[in-house]
Design an enzyme around this catalytic site. Structure first.
Site, PDB file in Angstrom:
ATOM      1  N   CYS A  21       1.006  -0.960   0.087  1.00  0.00           N
ATOM      2  CA  CYS A  21       0.099  -0.063  -0.075  1.00  0.00           C
ATOM      3  C   CYS A  21       0.856   1.289  -0.270  1.00  0.00           C
ATOM      4  O   CYS A  21       1.909   1.492  -0.539  1.00  0.00           O
ATOM      5  CB  CYS A  21      -1.209  -0.019   0.993  1.00  0.00           C
ATOM      6  N   HIS A  22       0.502   2.510   0.306  1.00  0.00           N
ATOM      7  CA  HIS A  22       1.120   3.815   0.296  1.00  0.00           C
ATOM      8  C   HIS A  22       2.286   3.890   1.737  1.00  0.00           C
ATOM      9  O   HIS A  22       3.279   3.477   0.739  1.00  0.00           O
ATOM     10  CB  HIS A  22      -0.078   4.738   1.074  1.00  0.00           C
TER      11      HIS A  22
END
Length: 288
Positions: free
Chosen positions: A246-247
């Site tokens: 993810c980020h």
């Protein structure tokens, strides 16, 4: 450890429905009494409607018929094991109901169906399913009964919360959930067979992926969990190494934990997410 009457929860996911709760079978002690009796009817699973994030969340096991065999089972090789448990709970002083339920199980009624109708545990909504558990997660009395019970044999035990009828439906070697730093992932990318043998999942939103992405990842936006979650075991192989991105690593950790609960054997959360990968490994990947 779980608190009284609560399921051990992982990190909450915004905009998704909350987890069902179950009574805590954890960190209290009292003398337990254990009895066994058979239940020959196949197990029926009541699947959850929300995204589970705990090793206590349930997955569908193979249908099993209750066994008359004696002695506890063990995973081949003698390693640490996890067991898939369902149960029902009645009040300590409700002896009449307990006896009736024991007799109904002995006649072949399904424990999960009885849990839906009679259990005082909130897990009744899932047919009494507690999911995959390992030692150290439950109160001693329940743990002793569950890990000593023969596979598919219904067992009775007493804890602080009342009387439990429990059944171990399946067992497996303890699964792996690890963080992998970006530099180690980069090294793996240099192996031409890596993208063929591993499963890569990016749980960011489409607009994030359009800004920055890594090769080989299948995009499964977390906000769209309802569309891909129920099909995860058909789209991906639980036996393969699975990497989640993810980020910054928070959302991916949530999904990694969930994948572990769904039977995925080796799950790796990319620590720091794509941001850390861009900063530490490859400056050509945009940051945002």
């Amino acid at each position: 450890m779980l608190r009284a009457c609560q399921l051990r929860a992982g990190l909450p996911i915004p905009k998704l429905s909350s987890l069902s709760t179950i009574p805590s079978l954890f960190s209290f002690s009292s003398h337990s009494k254990i009895h066994t009796f058979s239940s020959p009817k196949p197990f029926h699973f009541h699947s959850p409607s929300s995204l589970p994030l705990s090793p206590f969340t349930s997955i569908m096991p193979p249908k099993s018929t209750a066994s008359y065999s004696a002695g506890s089972s063990a995973v081949e090789g003698g390693g640490e094991r996890e067991i898939l448990v369902q149960h029902l709970l009645v009040k300590e002083d409700d002896q009449k109901l307990l006896l009736d339920l024991q007799q109904r199980v002995a006649r072949g009624e399904d424990l999960s169906d009885l849990a839906v109708d009679h259990s005082i545990c909130p897990s009744k909504d899932e047919g009494g399913m507690l999911g995959w558990v390992r030692k150290g997660q439950m109160v001693p009395e329940f743990e002793e009964a569950a890990f000593s019970a023969p596979l598919n044999k219904v067992v009775r035990c007493k804890t602080k919360f009342g009387w439990h009828l429990l059944q171990v439906l399946s067992e497996r070697e303890e699964s792996v959930l690890k963080d992998i730093p970006p530099n180690e992932l980069h090294v793996k990318f240099q192996d031409p067979t890596f993208l063929e043998e591993a499963q890569l999942i990016d749980v960011r939103e489409p607009e994030e992926v359009a800004t920055a992405s890594l090769p080989g990842f299948t995009v499964l936006p977390l906000r769209q969990f309802g569309t891909w979650g129920p099909e995860i075991n058909t789209k991906f192989d639980p036996q393969k190494d699975t990497y989640v991105l993810c980020h910054h690593g928070a959302r991916s950790l949530q999904v990694a934990r969930w994948l572990q609960s769904q039977g995925f054997r080796k799950v790796y959360n990319i620590s720091g997410g794509i941001h850390a990968y861009a900063v530490q490994v490859d400056p050509s990947v945009p940051t945002y």
